[in-house]
Structure formats: structure tokens, C-alpha cells
Scaffold this active site. Structure first.
Site, PDB file in Angstrom:
ATOM      1  N   MET A 257      10.282  64.295  10.929  1.00 23.78           N
ATOM      2  CA  MET A 257      10.930  64.952  11.161  1.00 23.78           C
ATOM      3  C   MET A 257      10.437  65.947  11.774  1.00 23.78           C
ATOM      4  O   MET A 257       9.588  66.045  12.176  1.00 23.78           O
ATOM      5  CB  MET A 257      10.657  65.367   9.220  1.00 23.78           C
ATOM      6  N   CYS A 258      11.106  67.307  11.574  1.00 18.99           N
ATOM      7  CA  CYS A 258      10.780  68.745  12.316  1.00 18.99           C
ATOM      8  C   CYS A 258      10.910  69.391  12.180  1.00 18.99           C
ATOM      9  O   CYS A 258      11.354  70.141  10.516  1.00 18.99           O
ATOM     10  CB  CYS A 258      12.035  68.385  13.747  1.00 18.99           C
TER      11      CYS A 258
END
Lengths: 259, 259
Positions: free
Chosen positions: A1-2
Site C-alpha cells: 500500500m501507499c
């Protein structure tokens, strides 16, 4: 994820306070060690500074912190790689020209079995990420419906919101997209925003021992909206976006949403 | 008019020595005060650093001088505005995606009565320059002839050379174009190049009191070609390109030309 960072403002505004919070999550207070990038618009032009190295100890990121680049529209991103190796070509934000404007895109989430998005069209991905593939698919669908610049931009963004809902069948798509005038956001599960306007107060970052008094940095007419995956400050009221909804900003104001 | 800088190398190579010479012409030893930019490729990814402020006293340009960014393909440009005001959107180099690769373009020269180039097509200019209009025209013509990535890249570059000859009817077109693998150059009137290879020697900049001993900076297998509007060093043999000819480089070697 970011993690995502977006800004829309009615005057050229310094993003460094928010960027300072975000970059700590790029390997220090957060796990997003696989690159970072930030795009600043200056009218129709834009500049992107990006690096596949971790943000928290990147000399280029420290330069961004040191440079007072002021902008009315900003998109930033720190990456924890899932699809596509760590490389410059896989580092967000991604930019393409459409209708004679530069469109810039960043994505938080992960798509699976998204071969259906890898169709031919005007825009092709250069790197290996699900995110750039989704960006090109969105632009190709918009280009098909609007071969020329749409006269009704609100209608175009409503259609974009529908396309984002279609993208959700492949996974999580928290999205920021801008052409320098508009900042479009779509929330699959996690996106927060707040609008700062007079009377301005103080704020303290969650991830770094830094506080700011916006009253000292602004004029009474400034309107600045910041969007982030998770709230960046501990003493302001952030709004959590609803899942499956888009929200459109221009000059710092919300000018459209899914409702 | 403007000045161009290009590099093609078989190993990631530091361009700072040449960039140091070029940036002095951006307002100090030369009149090109209207912005500058440089694009570095890292495999298929690229990063562009550009600024509409004069190069010779730009803090961002000093950062480029301080950062050891190594690349196998570089395009740089300093601008003296003729068509289009000084603005980020009008600052070279320009980049567009074509065939799933980023193509980067810079131009020295001036076009007149070039409305015929402003046709519809896949690529549209964002800014106001004759240069970006010419770049989009070139890519649109290539896209028409090669809707998919050409199997024979040499044939594509020969066709690009013919398109550049057509562009000359509108004025001077000294051009650099790269996708990170190839560096294409076309000369209307002024473009110089040299290839450095073992045994490496010393060189001294014309525009700044800086010398370098390439023997200390290289390995015996390095091959590095530098292209510039005017020679950057005083003690090396630069080749002047012939007017109306193109020259194609890959991995530092010349792999094609108009003959």
C-alpha cells in the site's frame, strides 16, 4: 500500500508542512520505503520530483523540503511496492497529456486480475504497476467518450467517478488526479481531507515534532484543501471520505461530489 | 535561440561536467536567460528538472550540479525565448509517451508560419512554443505511420529524419530526441558532437575554469557521446554536424545517419 497527498488552493501555497509529515512515513514512522514523488503545477506547466529511494533519507526529498515551491495544485505519493519492482518508471505520480493539458495521477491500493484494463488505446503504461495501467485505462475511457476537451467538466468528472467505481471490481482504488485546475479524489476505503481558511489557527504534525501557525503564513482570503490517506495533523478536524464516493476540488473549494 | 546538450553512453554516466559548461551560458557567458531543463533517463523511467528562471543563478540548477545522477541518456536545454512567454509550460525538454515509452525532445531554432503543424492528432501541445508544436507534429506523424511500436527502429529513425527535413521549411530545427535507448539528433545549422573512449584524457571547459581528467572518472570500456550546440571544451576535437543530416546514437556509439 501507499500514502497519498493532495492539495488544492486558491493562491500559490507552500506544501512543505504537509510534505514534511508525509515523508516521515516514507521509511521512518511508516513502511513506505519504495520510492516517493511529488508534482507541483504552475498554471498549465508542472514539475515532478521523484525518486525510487526511501523518502525519509532521500537528499532530493530534503531539497523539496528546503525549496519554497508554491503551487495551487499538488499531488504527492510515497510507495510501498506491491505490483512492479522498485524503479523510477514505477514511481508515482504518473503524468500524461490529454486535451492539451497535463494530467497527473497517484493511486493507493492494489488491483488483481486487471488484464482487462490492459487494452489498446491512446495511452500506454511505460512501467509495470497496476496503478499506471489503471491511469491509462481511465484516460483511454475518457478519451473515447470525449475525443475533444469536454465543454462540461463537471459531467466529465461525474463520468470519471463512474469509471472509478468500475475500477473497484479489480481492488482498492484510492485515487488523486489533477490537471492543475481541478483536484479529483476517489475513495475506496481510506482518504481524509480538510479545508483551511480564515480564521487560521495552529497545527501540529503527527509524524514529526513540527508545528505551524497558519495565521503567520497566510492572508485572510486563502483557501487551502489538503487530502491525505491518513490525517497528517493531530489538532485539526479531518473529514473521512465515504467509500465509493468522489470529491472534486478547485481553488481550494469542494465544487462537486458523488451525491 | 537556445542551446542543446545531449548524452548517450554505454554505462550510467555523470553529465555534470558538461552541464556545468552549459549552465554558464544560461545568463552569464551566454544570453539564454529564459529557463533551462534537463532530462535523465533511468532505463525506461525518466526524471526532468526544469525551471523558467535563468540557469546561471538557479538554486535548482546548483542542485543538479551537486547531485551525482548517472544516466545512459540525457537531454538538456537552455532557453532564450522567441515563441511563447517565459513559463514552466514553455520550458524544454518536453516529454510524451509513445509506443509505451517516454520520448523527450528539445529544440534549438525558430519556426515561422507553422500553423500547418497545429493539426489534430494524438499529441497536443500544452504550452505556446513552436518547439512543442513541432514535437507533437513529429510524434503524430510517426504515430500515423507506425500505430504500433516499429519492429525496425532504424527505418523509423530514417523516416524521422525525413520529417525533420520537412520541418525545415518552417525554419531552423536543431533537434535532440531520446527514448532512453536511442539519442536522435538532427542538424539544421549548428550542432557538434564528440565521442569519448579509452584512452581517456583531460578536458577543459570553455565557459568556466573547470578541468576534468576522464581517466580518473571512467573504466576502459566506457563509451560516451556528448552533443552540444557549440563545443563545450577547448582541448578536444568536436565534430560539426552537416546541415540537413541526422545522426543516431545508442550506447554511446553512432548507429545510424542520413547517408
Amino acid at each position: 500500500m501507499c500514502e497519498l497527498l493532495g492539495m488544492s488552493a486558491n493562491v500559490p501555497t507552500d506544501i512543505r508542512f504537509s510534505f514534511t509529515g508525509l515523508m516521515q512515513r516514507g521509511g521512518r514512522t511508516g513502511p513506505h520505503r519504495d520510492g516517493w514523488g511529488i508534482t507541483f503545477y504552475e498554471d498549465q506547466g508542472c514539475r515532478t520530483i521523484k525518486d525510487p529511494a526511501p523518502c525519509c533519507d532521500s537528499p532530493i526529498a530534503k531539497l523539496v523540503q528546503a525549496c519554497p515551491i508554491k503551487s495551487r495544485a499538488v499531488i504527492g505519493h510515497i510507495r510501498q511496492a506491491n505490483r512492479g519492482p522498485v524503479a523510477l518508471k514505477n514511481t508515482h505520480p504518473f503524468t500524461r497529456e490529454q486535451w492539451g493539458r497535463f494530467w497527473t495521477f497517484a493511486h493507493n491500493g492494489q488491483l488483481t486480475d486487471y488484464q482487462a484494463l490492459q487494452q489498446s488505446g491512446k495511452h500506454l503504461p511505460v512501467g509495470d504497476t497496476d496503478s499506471e495501467t489503471a491511469f491509462c485505462w481511465l484516460l483511454n475511457e475518457l478519451d473515447r467518450k470525449y475525443p475533444r476537451k469536454p465543454a462540461d467538466m463537471q459531467a466529465m468528472f461525474r463520468y470519471l467517478g463512474e469509471l472509478c467505481l468500475q475500477l473497484q471490481q479489480f481492488g482498492i482504488v484510492n485515487i488523486l488526479l489533477s490537471d492543475g485546475d481541478y483536484l479529483f479524489s476517489f475513495c475506496s476505503n481510506t482518504l481524509h481531507w480538510l479545508t483551511r481558511r480564515a480564521p487560521f489557527g495552529k497545527a501540529r504534525l503527527i509524524d514529526e515534532d513540527v508545528a505551524i501557525d497558519f495565521h503567520q503564513e497566510t492572508t485572510p482570503n486563502d483557501v487551502v484543501t489538503v487530502i491525505a490517506t491518513l490525517p497528517l495533523t493531530s489538532d485539526e478536524q479531518w473529514h473521512k471520505m465515504e467509500a465509493g464516493y468522489y470529491r472534486l476540488f478547485k481553488n481550494g473549494e469542494c465544487v462537486g461530489d458523488s451525491t
